[in-house]
Design a protein around this motif. Sequence first.
Motif, PDB file in Angstrom:
ATOM      1  N   SER A 165       0.806  -1.232   0.011  1.00  0.00           N
ATOM      2  CA  SER A 165       0.146  -0.127   0.016  1.00  0.00           C
ATOM      3  C   SER A 165       1.136   1.206  -0.037  1.00  0.00           C
ATOM      4  N   ASP A 166       0.410   2.619   0.055  1.00  0.00           N
ATOM      5  CA  ASP A 166       1.240   3.503   0.031  1.00  0.00           C
ATOM      6  C   ASP A 166       2.298   3.612   1.235  1.00  0.00           C
ATOM      7  N   SER A 167       1.995   3.382   2.287  1.00  0.00           N
ATOM      8  CA  SER A 167       2.991   3.408   3.543  1.00  0.00           C
ATOM      9  C   SER A 167       3.021   2.076   4.290  1.00  0.00           C
ATOM     10  N   PHE A 168       2.440   1.176   3.757  1.00  0.00           N
ATOM     11  CA  PHE A 168       2.146  -0.297   4.258  1.00  0.00           C
ATOM     12  C   PHE A 168       2.631  -1.626   3.586  1.00  0.00           C
ATOM     13  N   TYR A 169       3.147  -2.355   4.196  1.00  0.00           N
ATOM     14  CA  TYR A 169       3.209  -3.635   3.684  1.00  0.00           C
ATOM     15  C   TYR A 169       2.207  -4.508   4.190  1.00  0.00           C
ATOM     16  N   VAL A 170       1.513  -5.425   3.493  1.00  0.00           N
ATOM     17  CA  VAL A 170       0.421  -6.360   3.798  1.00  0.00           C
ATOM     18  C   VAL A 170       0.736  -7.591   3.507  1.00  0.00           C
TER      19      VAL A 170
END
Length: 142
Positions: free
Chosen positions: A119-124
């Motif tokens: 995501s923009d500022s997260f890894y899932v």
Amino acid sequence: MKKDFAYAVELPYWQAPNDDLVLKSQGDSLTAFFKIWISPSRYSRFTGIFDFSCVWAVRYERNKELSYYNERDDDDFVSCYWVVPESSWLEKLKKERCSFFPEWEKYDVGEYFHYIIQSDSFYVEIIAKDIKISRRKLGVLY
């Protein structure tokens, strides 16, 4: 192969790099929606979709560095997701499950994989059996 080494898989669509994913979970399925670019900063009328089935576990973490896994393939893809074939997280989950249900693999057939999407500022991170990637016209999302 090195433990926790992630390799990149190119996406068929250009995931907009500055936008968040929208996550939807139901039962053992997880769907992540992402905006698509057709050129830099020009959005498509379509939304990209990651569909994960037979999900075992999910976690997400704010980006600490440019790459969550320091040891990963260098790539020149405009968009990708990653697979971790020798995952210490998946190994830990299997050991934990064996301690409670030693013969679980006789009943839960199929192979699990460790996927990473951004995501923009997260890894899932997702432990699941399958991933399908598609797109759908905007307005028909959730």
